[in-house]
Design an enzyme around this catalytic site. Sequence first.
Site, short mmCIF file in Angstrom:
data_model
loop_
_atom_site.label_atom_id
_atom_site.label_comp_id
_atom_site.label_asym_id
_atom_site.label_seq_id
_atom_site.Cartn_x
_atom_site.Cartn_y
_atom_site.Cartn_z
N CYS A 25 0.85 -1.20 0.00
CA CYS A 25 0.00 0.00 0.00
C CYS A 25 0.88 1.25 0.00
CB CYS A 25 -0.92 0.01 1.22
SG CYS A 25 0.00 0.04 2.78
N ASP A 38 -6.44 12.99 -29.36
CA ASP A 38 -5.48 12.95 -30.46
C ASP A 38 -6.28 13.11 -31.75
OD1 ASP A 38 -3.05 12.27 -31.92
OD2 ASP A 38 -4.04 10.35 -32.32
#
Length: 746
Positions: free
Chosen positions: A22, A431
């Site tokens: 974590c 894009d």
Amino acid sequence: MESSTATKGTHTQTFPVTGMTCAACASSVETILSFTDGVKSASVNFANNTVQVEYEEGITPQALNDALQDVGYGLIISDKSIQESVEEEQERHYQEVKKQTIGAAILTIPVFVLGMFFMDWTPGRWISLVLTIPVLFYFGKHFFINAWKQAKNRKANMDTLVALSTGIAFLFSAFNTIFPQFLIQQGMEPHVYFEAATVIITFISFGKLLEEKAKSSTSSSLKKLIGLKPKTLTRIGDEKNEEIPIEEVQLGDRILVKPGEKIPVDGKVISGSSFVDESMISGEPIPVQKETGEKLFAGTINQQGSLQMQATAVGASTILAQIIQRVQEAQGSKAPVQKLVDKIAGIFVPTVILISISTFAIWMMVGSENGLTHALLASIAVLVIACPCALGLATPTAVMVGMGKGAENNILIRDAESLELAQKIDTIILDKTGTITEGKPRVEDVLWNQDLNKVEIQRFSRILLGIESKSEHPLAKAISLDLEKQDLQPLSPTGFESFSGKGVVASIDQDSFFVGNQKLLEENSVEIPKPFQPFAREKAKDGKTLVYFAKKGQALALFTISDQIKTGSKEAIQSLQNSGIEVHMLTGDQEIAAQYIAKEAGIKHIKAGVLPSEKGDYVKELQKQDRIVAMVGDGINDSEALALADVSIAMGHGSDIAMDVAKITLITSDLRKIPQAINLSKLTVRGIKQNLFWAFIYNVIGIPIAAGILYPINGFLLDPMIAGAAMAFSSVSVVSNSLLLKRKRI
């Protein structure tokens, strides 16, 4: 291992780290190493499970490893590359979690059956006790280890709740199995909860297995990027050419690049002429002409002629190497968003523990002759009813159904975090080529010489089809596809010659024909008719590519070729803007073409002529304005921006690398799927919040009852068995609510 001297007397080295589970672990590793004697600095990349350490010459990697092993972490010290070491560690850890999950499940099944259907069978309790021990303390030991690590950092998360509730349930059940007379003498039934403890461990282990499976595939995009680099190259020597490993090339070396080969390093052309596919860098499908003095980039593909080049950047200095490095950094730069469940658990766990201790203390003070028994049962009931089964299921069940719903609608979602975050998107970067447009050049207009009749036009069309069918150039393919729609029979040329950067010259029936740009016609004394000139100027302003077709002394036709906007792109962009999302367009194409497409698609924010790194910088600039940014792309040149974006979306027909980096893939490459994905995210997050409500409502009602709040009123004391049933019912509620998402339209 990658190692380099940072300053005199120090080394900077990157190591894979083991034991991190974590963000708190990552912070611990960084802190421990930073305070180790001789270490100048340490920086952990949690996404890649690596740490970069700058340390003095007198310190050894083993000493760094020893410092971490004292607290349960470790470094992988190996002669293998970091990528190989990380992949091996990820695979090892995945197999370990898989073994833990399968082992826990196998033993849990009989414990569950005995606990639910043979709860009064005394031998069954002993069998369950024996089977539960390995589930908790072998297959599930990592929950207790991680809970201890959290406790040392004065934190609590899901692991804390799992370890606490299963541990208490096991100890209480083991006591009632070994000493059943203790409660019987108090006039109470000695219930056991082995099945609750084992089921929790198995369910949550399965969730971690799915998480590790997803993590183990994150490095594939980098492997594919690295695979773009050729392993060898041909170096031009004074007496003869030699093939050498790419690692041996030096700045200034002269290199031979044959047709079809990848450009090995960055450099410039010193001899020869060819077309090079630079779609990896620019995203544009049309190859770029390269002549003496032109720049070449590693990883791009030489299509036609041979080139001699001089190396101007090698190793980590090449554009491709920088893309790889920036993608790697980008994937690690996004600190993992701490899950909502962990945040809740951080408050919930200490609260439950406090209530449980307070319950025990109050019962001991005010209880009757059975005060100790009541105190024990009530405090345990509090912990059991607070068991994290429903809490653990709240997010993954909703996400699982959401992902399934997305797949049904051609939206593949690989990352739960992206599914949860998509609903917050306020800015989308698109894009141009292959995302807004089709990414394939197509003939838009044809202007034939007005002096030609229909019969002549048909004959010349057959000749042109025959010529263009001989070429592999994208523009030739576009013209061929357009002519093939007319069901023409091509007339094959008897002679065919290609001229780089200009076009082709072919012979049919002793006539010479020219297909190419204006320069080709001028060099062969072909005059361009006056009606062609204003048409050509107008189309050139819109960024269209012009291809002339002529025979000796006469221009026959003019073709304008462009990349078409996809069906649905304009509608999708309008839908996004109507919902308050700002749409931007980035492209490596020229400004004129970009402006035309932006105008057609209705986009106000555009930037043309951008390099891959500039796309990433553009994402960062928007994020600095506190925007939640989504990047939509399809090429290698989009990979860094995709990795940096808060939400990354790839088009299904795009490069494997773009799809690997992105967390969401649109299978149909239809931009109208983006508003659907955002709506799916909203529905899923709403489902998660509802699930958390159901997960906690039983606790809000049940914990006070378990603590004995009703006992002074009506003598009711909640049995831990009933507490366990309430916990199970909350889990059923959570799963049922998640399944409702399947019926909703997106």
